[in-house]
Design a protein around this motif. Sequence first.
Motif, PDB file in Angstrom:
ATOM      1  N   PRO A 157       0.828  -1.209   0.000  1.00 18.86           N
ATOM      2  CA  PRO A 157       0.000   0.000   0.000  1.00 18.86           C
ATOM      3  C   PRO A 157       0.865   1.263   0.000  1.00 18.86           C
ATOM      4  O   PRO A 157       1.883   1.324   0.709  1.00 18.86           O
ATOM      5  CB  PRO A 157      -0.792  -0.121   1.306  1.00 18.86           C
ATOM      6  N   GLY A 158       0.471   2.231  -0.798  1.00 21.59           N
ATOM      7  CA  GLY A 158       1.234   3.487  -0.853  1.00 21.59           C
ATOM      8  C   GLY A 158       2.331   3.468  -1.895  1.00 21.59           C
ATOM      9  O   GLY A 158       2.907   4.497  -2.231  1.00 21.59           O
ATOM     10  N   ALA A 159       2.667   2.275  -2.414  1.00 19.50           N
ATOM     11  CA  ALA A 159       3.725   2.165  -3.403  1.00 19.50           C
ATOM     12  C   ALA A 159       3.127   2.385  -4.796  1.00 19.50           C
ATOM     13  O   ALA A 159       1.918   2.230  -4.976  1.00 19.50           O
ATOM     14  CB  ALA A 159       4.372   0.795  -3.315  1.00 19.50           C
ATOM     15  N   PRO A 160       3.906   2.692  -5.835  1.00 21.95           N
ATOM     16  CA  PRO A 160       5.340   2.987  -5.760  1.00 21.95           C
ATOM     17  C   PRO A 160       5.599   4.334  -5.082  1.00 21.95           C
ATOM     18  O   PRO A 160       4.835   5.262  -5.247  1.00 21.95           O
ATOM     19  CB  PRO A 160       5.745   3.038  -7.232  1.00 21.95           C
ATOM     20  N   HIS A 161       6.676   4.390  -4.337  1.00 18.14           N
ATOM     21  CA  HIS A 161       6.993   5.615  -3.615  1.00 18.14           C
ATOM     22  C   HIS A 161       7.672   6.619  -4.517  1.00 18.14           C
ATOM     23  O   HIS A 161       7.761   7.790  -4.200  1.00 18.14           O
ATOM     24  CB  HIS A 161       7.872   5.271  -2.416  1.00 18.14           C
ATOM     25  N   GLU A 162       8.192   6.124  -5.622  1.00 19.64           N
ATOM     26  CA  GLU A 162       8.817   7.036  -6.582  1.00 19.64           C
ATOM     27  C   GLU A 162       8.589   6.473  -7.985  1.00 19.64           C
ATOM     28  O   GLU A 162       8.802   5.292  -8.229  1.00 19.64           O
ATOM     29  CB  GLU A 162      10.335   7.141  -6.302  1.00 19.64           C
TER      30      GLU A 162
ATOM     31  N   LEU B  68       0.946   8.344 -15.192  1.00 12.96           N
ATOM     32  CA  LEU B  68       1.463   7.653 -14.020  1.00 12.96           C
ATOM     33  C   LEU B  68       1.684   8.542 -12.799  1.00 12.96           C
ATOM     34  O   LEU B  68       1.921   8.043 -11.709  1.00 12.96           O
ATOM     35  CB  LEU B  68       2.810   6.992 -14.364  1.00 12.96           C
ATOM     36  N   GLY B  69       1.655   9.852 -12.991  1.00 12.97           N
ATOM     37  CA  GLY B  69       2.030  10.715 -11.877  1.00 12.97           C
ATOM     38  C   GLY B  69       3.515  10.582 -11.581  1.00 12.97           C
ATOM     39  O   GLY B  69       3.910  10.042 -10.543  1.00 12.97           O
ATOM     40  N   VAL B  70       4.339  11.046 -12.513  1.00  9.92           N
ATOM     41  CA  VAL B  70       5.790  10.938 -12.358  1.00  9.92           C
ATOM     42  C   VAL B  70       6.229  11.785 -11.171  1.00  9.92           C
ATOM     43  O   VAL B  70       5.696  12.879 -10.937  1.00  9.92           O
ATOM     44  CB  VAL B  70       6.489  11.411 -13.656  1.00  9.92           C
ATOM     45  N   THR B  71       7.189  11.275 -10.380  1.00 10.15           N
ATOM     46  CA  THR B  71       7.660  12.038  -9.224  1.00 10.15           C
ATOM     47  C   THR B  71       9.098  12.494  -9.359  1.00 10.15           C
ATOM     48  O   THR B  71       9.578  13.268  -8.541  1.00 10.15           O
ATOM     49  CB  THR B  71       7.526  11.218  -7.934  1.00 10.15           C
ATOM     50  N   GLY B  72       9.811  12.000 -10.379  1.00  7.62           N
ATOM     51  CA  GLY B  72      11.203  12.435 -10.535  1.00  7.62           C
ATOM     52  C   GLY B  72      11.734  12.038 -11.899  1.00  7.62           C
ATOM     53  O   GLY B  72      11.167  11.196 -12.585  1.00  7.62           O
ATOM     54  N   LEU B  73      12.831  12.705 -12.288  1.00  6.38           N
ATOM     55  CA  LEU B  73      13.424  12.465 -13.602  1.00  6.38           C
ATOM     56  C   LEU B  73      14.859  11.975 -13.476  1.00  6.38           C
ATOM     57  O   LEU B  73      15.563  12.303 -12.519  1.00  6.38           O
ATOM     58  CB  LEU B  73      13.428  13.757 -14.426  1.00  6.38           C
ATOM     59  N   VAL B  74      15.281  11.187 -14.445  1.00 12.93           N
ATOM     60  CA  VAL B  74      16.682  10.792 -14.571  1.00 12.93           C
ATOM     61  C   VAL B  74      17.112  11.219 -15.974  1.00 12.93           C
ATOM     62  O   VAL B  74      16.441  10.883 -16.960  1.00 12.93           O
ATOM     63  CB  VAL B  74      16.865   9.263 -14.432  1.00 12.93           C
ATOM     64  N   LEU B  75      18.172  11.976 -16.066  1.00 10.69           N
ATOM     65  CA  LEU B  75      18.645  12.436 -17.361  1.00 10.69           C
ATOM     66  C   LEU B  75      19.902  11.645 -17.717  1.00 10.69           C
ATOM     67  O   LEU B  75      20.894  11.711 -17.004  1.00 10.69           O
ATOM     68  CB  LEU B  75      18.947  13.934 -17.304  1.00 10.69           C
ATOM     69  N   THR B  76      19.849  10.868 -18.807  1.00 10.23           N
ATOM     70  CA  THR B  76      20.967   9.985 -19.141  1.00 10.23           C
ATOM     71  C   THR B  76      21.761  10.500 -20.340  1.00 10.23           C
ATOM     72  O   THR B  76      21.330  11.398 -21.044  1.00 10.23           O
ATOM     73  CB  THR B  76      20.444   8.585 -19.513  1.00 10.23           C
TER      74      THR B  76
END
Lengths: 328, 449
Positions: free
Chosen positions: A239-244, A268-276
């Motif tokens: 419950p509560g996941a995914p946290h990120e 999805l409600g993105v919470t953060g980005l990774v720039l590769t």
Amino acid sequence: MLSFIKSKNSPAPTELAPSSWATRVKRGLEQTRNSLGRQVSGLFGGGRIDAALYDELESILLAADTGVDATTWLLDELRRTVKWDGLTDAVQLKGALQETLVSLLAPLERPLDTGTNKPFIIMLTGVNGAGKTTSIGKIAKYFQSQGKSVLLAAGDTFRAAAREQLMAWGERNNVAVIAQDGSSQQKADPAAVIFDAINAAKARGIDIVLADTAGRLATQLHLMEEIKKVKRVIAKAEPGAPHEVLLVLDANTGQNAVSQVQAFDAALGVTGLVLTKLDGTAKGGVIAAIARQRKEGPPLPIRFLGMGEGVDDLQPFDAREFVEALFD
Amino acid sequence: MFDNLTSKFSGVIKTLKGEARLTEDNIQEALREVRMALLEADVALPVIKEFIARVKEKAIGQDVMSSLSPGQALVGVVHQELIAIMGGETVDINLATVPPAIILMVGLQGAGKTTSSGKLAKWLIDHKKKKVLLVSCDIYRPAAIHQLEILAGQTGADFFPVHPGQQPKEIANAALDFARRHHHDVMIMDTAGRLAIDEAMMQEISELNALLKPIETLFVVDAMQGQDAVNTAKAFSEVLPLTGIVLTKLDGDSRGGAALSARYITGKPIKFVGVAEKLTGLEPFHPDRMAARILGMGDVLGLIEEAQRGVDLDEAEKLAKKMKSGKGFDLNDFKMQLQQMRNMGGMSAMMDKLPSQLSHAAQNVKMDDKVVNRTEGIINSMTGQERAKPEILKASRKRRIAVGAGVSVQEVNRLLAQFEQTQKMMKMMSKGGMAKMMRGLKGMLPGRR
């Protein structure tokens, strides 16, 4: 099987002694600095601030994928600063541009706090070829170096050999990988794999679960539905996941990065980005466009920058360091 | 994906409408908007500069005394220049050599080399009846070789097994020997992704190229790539004698400016485009159609071609005829279209080919596959007469159909509204071409330009 794969991997490039954050970022962004920074520095060599200088600056920013909107905004801000502070020399303009960029990017700097739940479940998404699977390996290594236990879930059951790729990474990092041994004819269900992984993590007392997913373009509606389901199933396992929910972006991407953020966030409600892939010649100016994207609410934070093929080439984002590295 | 660029251009052209003639001033304004549109589409700055200069030169010199309006004249110039910059004609893959014809796939990480290798193998087997060998010398990315092996299994191509510890050059030599002994027509060599600034890796690919002497060295470019496409293309073309470009991930919503940039910088033709994740999702590139698409004319030809492949020819012709005439388009055809859509890879693939104005309208209609199924159910609950003459459907018939299909009457009404809209569009497309259709759509969809 795995030994066969592994023996073919060239050893991961061994890094020099761990250097400070700043030097690493500088090294990673060397290309960006070389092209963008040099150009800009050349521009600021001295002389008067005039229309030609602004034009030149506009070209440089546009060529760095900053996009029309963010470039216009930056130049307007710059003009205002020049007027208010009565700047006259091109050298002063460099400082002003740096400050404007830092203030634009600072809201993107919010490191990831994984202490809020155990297991802390991170789901990675992105378009095909953005570098999700490679980033997962690096992120796993990053958390391990902080003394946390990590488990990988091979949720990319679509692309041929994606599972093997993750397993090879897991072996390199000495991290357990949960995968389904489906034969290549029968594709495993990504949601089921990740569900199992979360339960395994709970049983083993793991700190962080990293869930890989197959690459998809936001226009493929059925695949976007599939990934929404994956998210729902994760919430059932914990419950509560995914946290990120991390969206992985290729720094080589142009203005489409902005629509990618929008589409994945909507789904999805993105919470953060990774720039590769910042170690190439791409300049990553699209960060500025992303920072300008959300008109209401804070912009999505950039959690990590990927700057090379080695497992250690992943760093948290620091706006000031990033901007300074650009201009050194 | 070029849709976004298309709608931008449509806006640009609008501003020119109603002008009595092309003057240097109003052209300037429109060209600035073209520049902005191209920038937003990720076309590289140097390419844009050149493009604008060419268009300007041609447009100002042009005789607009003919029956064309000034706006049409400028569209014509932009269209022609877009085609010119993208290479004019479709260029087929070159296999004219002593077999095995070797195709070397090169590009950045994540561009889609391995997937494209598999798709290309499938295309060569299906369309050219070739015996294909797939080889990977990507010894760096974990499981890359295994990925190609799986793809080979799915396409029916042969796969060259690699022994642990083999270096790319050894693999190349051994594979070449293998292909000769087993009489393969084509050998596709997948390589590791590399950055153009990685000197060691660029040296490696250059040596591979010298050793294999491929008839095609294909540069794989991600359609989503940004401004840096110019630098990457330049660097690869300096080290390698590229012969063509494969443009991938074209089914996304990127504006695809990288295509123009890469084409322009390397001077090599775009030979294939990747348009779907499936192994059949590779198509030859048609510059004229693409340019038309950019300008908002839509790829109706491509649509019909696809229909021919997905459905039997008779039905496709009927569809094409009906699309052209707009006459006698009834619910039976509507249903047939829905079925064909499914055969042709679903809605999104179709949308891509429609003129942007149309697909925007269609987006409002919101048809995903579930809706398609339900729609079919509703049509199936109608009598033959009702399908042929939807106008006879009144309240009691609708109620019966709703019960039969297990839906509400509202849904039946919605379907009929949808059908009418489609019918209207087809009529417009057949009569007065684009301009009229756009005007018509403007009326139908308040809020759109």
